[in-house]
Design a protein around this motif. Structure first.
Motif, mmCIF file in Angstrom:
data_model
loop_
_atom_site.group_PDB
_atom_site.id
_atom_site.type_symbol
_atom_site.label_atom_id
_atom_site.label_comp_id
_atom_site.label_asym_id
_atom_site.label_seq_id
_atom_site.Cartn_x
_atom_site.Cartn_y
_atom_site.Cartn_z
ATOM 1 N N MET A 197 124.814 33.413 6.539
ATOM 2 C CA MET A 197 123.916 33.765 5.444
ATOM 3 C C MET A 197 122.805 32.720 5.309
ATOM 4 O O MET A 197 121.653 33.054 5.039
ATOM 5 N N ASN A 198 123.155 31.471 5.553
ATOM 6 C CA ASN A 198 122.173 30.391 5.458
ATOM 7 C C ASN A 198 121.140 30.494 6.580
ATOM 8 O O ASN A 198 119.955 30.229 6.382
ATOM 9 N N ARG A 199 121.625 30.912 7.748
ATOM 10 C CA ARG A 199 120.708 31.096 8.882
ATOM 11 C C ARG A 199 119.693 32.197 8.549
ATOM 12 O O ARG A 199 118.490 32.063 8.780
ATOM 13 N N ALA A 200 120.216 33.287 7.985
ATOM 14 C CA ALA A 200 119.344 34.398 7.575
ATOM 15 C C ALA A 200 118.361 33.924 6.505
ATOM 16 O O ALA A 200 117.155 34.205 6.571
ATOM 17 N N PHE A 201 118.877 33.172 5.525
ATOM 18 C CA PHE A 201 118.061 32.636 4.434
ATOM 19 C C PHE A 201 116.880 31.826 4.984
ATOM 20 O O PHE A 201 115.730 32.009 4.572
ATOM 21 N N ARG A 202 117.134 30.947 5.953
ATOM 22 C CA ARG A 202 116.072 30.103 6.501
ATOM 23 C C ARG A 202 115.036 30.912 7.275
ATOM 24 O O ARG A 202 113.837 30.628 7.177
#
Length: 260
Positions: A128-133
């Motif tokens: 999710m953090n990868r997507a967020f960035r």
């Protein structure tokens, strides 16, 4: 007042929760589909499922005794793929691995877009953090759909909607939604049938996504009390469903007796 109705020419049918729940058919649904096929109607199966590719879905339905052809199924995965090709982007695909065959040939190296479907094994902090960035860096967020929940054998379960909404909230952006209840999805499903939305009816268990979406696109909507249906769901949309039925077979009876 609703616009004057034209003769019914097409029936759109939801799959999960309407014809089947996982590997169990809704009682009487196979027979009802046969009866519906005896009428002079075009039938399309429209689904937001992102748990499996179209080929696996068709196999599952055939095994349950449903007579369905692949070209009659229009899925939100197809709609998402079409959008990716139009936009010529390389997606980070947050979809179930079983859905990946529907994205064969789409480049995913060095992603510059984020696609979210139902992907329980990918919904962890790191991913999710990868997507967020990526989204913060300008990658478009594409939601295959935003369902709040769906029905599994062991009860209601979170859909992709809460995860999409979390990414929207964190990045202060809005996702492009491709599946139901989007008007474009329903119109795409009718493409090639020669039928206008006013000549179509949609049958589904999701009051907002199936019935509300179809009615916003100009169709009639029939809500069935199977699958994810919960009492008072019909009060969640305005205008209310054209009709609420116990199940798919009852909806078919109504169509054959009243709408032809």
């Amino acid at each position: 007042m609703m616009a004057a109705r034209r003769a019914l020419k097409a029936v759109l049918v939801d799959l999960s929760g309407t014809l089947h729940v996982e590997d169990s058919a809704v009682p009487g649904a196979q027979e009802a589909l046969k009866r519906l096929r005896s009428a002079p109607l075009t039938i399309r199966f429209v689904t937001n499922t992102t748990k499996e590719c179209k080929r696996d879905l068709l196999q599952r339905l055939t095994k349950l005794g449903f007579d369905i052809a692949e070209n009659e199924i229009f899925t939100s995965l197809t709609a998402a793929r079409n959008l990716l090709e139009q936009q010529q982007v390389r997606p980070l695909l947050l979809v179930d691995d079983k859905a990946l065959p529907d994205f064969t040939g789409i480049a995913t190296d060095d992603p510059n877009a984020v696609v979210v479907g139902l992907a329980p094994e990918h919904f962890h902090y790191e991913m999710m953090n990868r997507a967020f960035r990526l989204i913060l860096d300008g990658a478009p967020l594409i939601a295959i759909h935003k369902a709040r929940y769906f029905k599994k054998k062991d009860g209601l379960s979170l859909g992709p909607g809460p995860f999409v909404t979390g990414l929207e909230y964190a990045t202060d952006t809005r996702a492009t939604v491709v599946g139901k209840p989007e008007k474009t999805f329903f119109l795409e499903a009718l493409r090639g049938t020669g039928c206008a939305p006013e000549e179509a009816v949609m049958i589904g268990d999701d009051c907002r996504d199936d019935v509300g979406g179809a009615q916003d696109a100009g169709m009639r909507g029939i809500l069935v009390r199977t699958g994810k249906y919960r009492p008072a769901d019909e009060d969640k949309i305005n205008p209310a469903p054209y009709l609420t039925c116990e199940s798919f077979p009852e909806a078919v009876e109504h169509i054959l007796e009243r709408l032809l």
